[in-house]
Design a protein around this motif. Structure first.
Motif, PDB file in Angstrom:
ATOM      1  N   GLY A  31       0.802  -1.215   0.000  1.00 33.10           N
ATOM      2  CA  GLY A  31       0.000   0.000   0.000  1.00 33.10           C
ATOM      3  C   GLY A  31       0.839   1.271   0.000  1.00 33.10           C
ATOM      4  N   VAL A  75      14.185  -3.156   4.866  1.00 29.64           N
ATOM      5  CA  VAL A  75      13.821  -4.470   5.396  1.00 29.64           C
ATOM      6  C   VAL A  75      14.545  -5.491   4.528  1.00 29.64           C
ATOM      7  CG1 VAL A  75      11.909  -6.020   5.949  1.00 29.64           C
ATOM      8  CG2 VAL A  75      11.534  -3.535   5.939  1.00 29.64           C
ATOM      9  N   LEU A  93      13.874 -11.037   1.449  1.00 26.42           N
ATOM     10  CA  LEU A  93      13.969 -12.499   1.575  1.00 26.42           C
ATOM     11  C   LEU A  93      13.677 -13.095   0.194  1.00 26.42           C
ATOM     12  CD1 LEU A  93      11.885 -12.966   4.881  1.00 26.42           C
ATOM     13  CD2 LEU A  93      14.327 -12.487   4.638  1.00 26.42           C
TER      14      LEU A  93
HETATM   15  N1  LIG Z   1      11.566  -8.603   3.417  1.00 20.41           N
HETATM   16  C1  LIG Z   1      10.816  -8.991   2.369  1.00 20.41           C
HETATM   17  N2  LIG Z   1      11.226  -9.972   1.555  1.00 20.41           N
HETATM   18  C2  LIG Z   1      10.464 -10.351   0.487  1.00 20.41           C
HETATM   19  N3  LIG Z   1       9.269  -9.806   0.166  1.00 20.41           N
HETATM   20  C3  LIG Z   1       8.810  -8.822   0.960  1.00 20.41           C
HETATM   21  C4  LIG Z   1       9.541  -8.359   2.105  1.00 20.41           C
HETATM   22  N4  LIG Z   1       8.855  -7.356   2.691  1.00 20.41           N
HETATM   23  C5  LIG Z   1       7.739  -7.202   1.959  1.00 20.41           C
HETATM   24  N5  LIG Z   1       7.689  -8.076   0.928  1.00 20.41           N
HETATM   25  C6  LIG Z   1       6.614  -8.190  -0.088  1.00 20.41           C
HETATM   26  O1  LIG Z   1       6.076  -6.909  -0.335  1.00 20.41           O
HETATM   27  C7  LIG Z   1       4.699  -6.840   0.061  1.00 20.41           C
HETATM   28  C8  LIG Z   1       4.424  -5.494   0.688  1.00 20.41           C
HETATM   29  O2  LIG Z   1       5.193  -5.348   1.860  1.00 20.41           O
HETATM   30  P1  LIG Z   1       4.560  -4.757   3.180  1.00 20.41           P
HETATM   31  O3  LIG Z   1       3.360  -5.522   3.547  1.00 20.41           O
HETATM   32  O4  LIG Z   1       5.646  -4.682   4.194  1.00 20.41           O
HETATM   33  O5  LIG Z   1       4.213  -3.288   2.650  1.00 20.41           O
HETATM   34  P2  LIG Z   1       3.034  -2.278   2.958  1.00 20.41           P
HETATM   35  O6  LIG Z   1       3.146  -1.162   2.003  1.00 20.41           O
HETATM   36  O7  LIG Z   1       3.070  -1.959   4.388  1.00 20.41           O
HETATM   37  O8  LIG Z   1       1.806  -3.134   2.579  1.00 20.41           O
HETATM   38  P3  LIG Z   1       0.272  -3.088   2.946  1.00 20.41           P
HETATM   39  O9  LIG Z   1       0.019  -1.850   3.722  1.00 20.41           O
HETATM   40  O10 LIG Z   1      -0.377  -3.151   1.621  1.00 20.41           O
HETATM   41  O11 LIG Z   1       0.100  -4.332   3.750  1.00 20.41           O
HETATM   42  C9  LIG Z   1       4.522  -8.023   1.021  1.00 20.41           C
HETATM   43  O12 LIG Z   1       3.214  -8.490   1.036  1.00 20.41           O
HETATM   44  C10 LIG Z   1       5.476  -9.042   0.436  1.00 20.41           C
HETATM   45  O13 LIG Z   1       4.898  -9.706  -0.656  1.00 20.41           O
END
Ligand SMILES: Nc1ncnc2c1ncn2[C@@H]1O[C@H](COP(=O)(O)OP(=O)(O)OP(=O)(O)O)[C@@H](O)[C@H]1O
Ligand SMILES: [Mg+2]
Length: 254
Positions: free
Chosen positions: A18, A98, A101
């Motif tokens: 997001g 972060v 992975l």
């Molecule tokens: N450390 C990581 N290694 C691999 N893939 C990752 C990692 N961190 C995040 N992702 C991928 O990126 C996506 C988005 O990351 P994250 O949920 O941390 O972001 P966000 O912007 O806070 O998302 P949202 O608010 O939509 O949940 C995760 O659902 C995952 O698929």
């Protein structure tokens, strides 16, 4: 504070997030999922990411290593995608990295963690009031056979009130946690038993070290929190008191 690395290349946006997190290569040869300080969600979500992620690490919950990613302005200048360029331009200096992975896949319940490991993540979410671990948005990755917790920006909601209201510690401390939709609830060890196992590991000194990891650039002073030491002390007070008074948020949980 967290280790600091410098971004050398913006690779691609992670469209599913997001906040438009992006994949970035850094000068330590690492690849990071970067959450940008200039994203619409604001810097407080980065503070929550660090505090909750570092609590998870101290409880041996698998969670990716965190780093501060320094973003040189030249990287924004040469970015072709306009939306990304705007985000990078709004995020000079310190951003959250972060550790990426590679090959991890989203948790789908087909290989659940042990009851103890699931219990630890569910307890962490109850303690830090993280509502972002539902089937709609599990924020769990499966990597090397284990379940990894990511995305803790929604936790610690109490800090969002600070610009307008003086901190109300009691409100957070006594706030129940509804974990009926929690993705790990069906496979997790009982909450109170997990509390008795994990809470003693989070001493005030451990929590103070966790709060000290947050880069000062992301901490916000307000009229009632006039300096950074007071802001850190207020996070610590919330965390210590909620841990000491678990009845409200453990509820009648078995
Ligand atoms: N450390 C990581 N290694 C691999 N893939 C990752 C990692 N961190 C995040 N992702 C991928 O990126 C996506 C988005 O990351 P994250 O949920 O941390 O972001 P966000 O912007 O806070 O998302 P949202 O608010 O939509 O949940 C995760 O659902 C995952 O698929
Ligand atoms: Mg997410």
């Amino acid at each position: 504070m967290l280790e600091t690395v410098t971004a050398v290349r913006y690779v691609s946006p992670l469209r599913e997030g997001g906040s438009l997190p992006g994949l970035v290569e850094a000068d330590d040869l690492g690849t990071y999922v970067v959450k940008f300080s200039g994203a619409g969600q604001g810097r407080k979500v980065l503070v929550a990411e660090v505090i909750v992620g570092e609590i998870a690490r101290r409880l041996d919950i698998p969670t990716p290593r965190l780093a501060v990613v320094d973003l040189p302005s030249a990287i924004a200048r040469y970015e072709a995608d306009e939306e990304v360029q705007d985000l990078l331009t709004a995020s000079p200096g310190h951003n959250l990295g972060v550790d990426f992975l590679p090959g991890a896949f989203g948790y789908d319940g087909s290989r659940p963690p042990t009851a103890q490991d699931a219990g630890a993540i569910r307890w962490l979410d109850a303690y830090t009031a993280n509502v972002d671990r539902t089937w709609a948005n599990p924020n769990l990755l499966v990597w090397h056979g284990r379940t990894w917790a990511i995305d803790h920006g929604a936790a610690l909601w109490f800090h969002h009130a600070w610009p307008s209201r003086p901190p109300d510690v009691g409100r957070f401390v006594g706030q129940p946690f509804d974990d009926s939709g929690h993705v790990l609830a069906p496979v997790a060890a009982p909450l109170r038993e997990t509390h008795d196992r994990l809470a003693p590991r989070l001493t005030a000194d451990v929590l103070r070290d966790v709060v000290a990891e947050v880069p000062e650039q992301w901490l916000e002073t307000t009229a009632s929190l006039p300096d950074l030491d007071t802001v850190r002390a207020t996070y610590l007070e919330h965390l210590v008191l909620r841990l000491e008074q678990p009845d409200a948020w453990l509820g009648g949980a078995a």
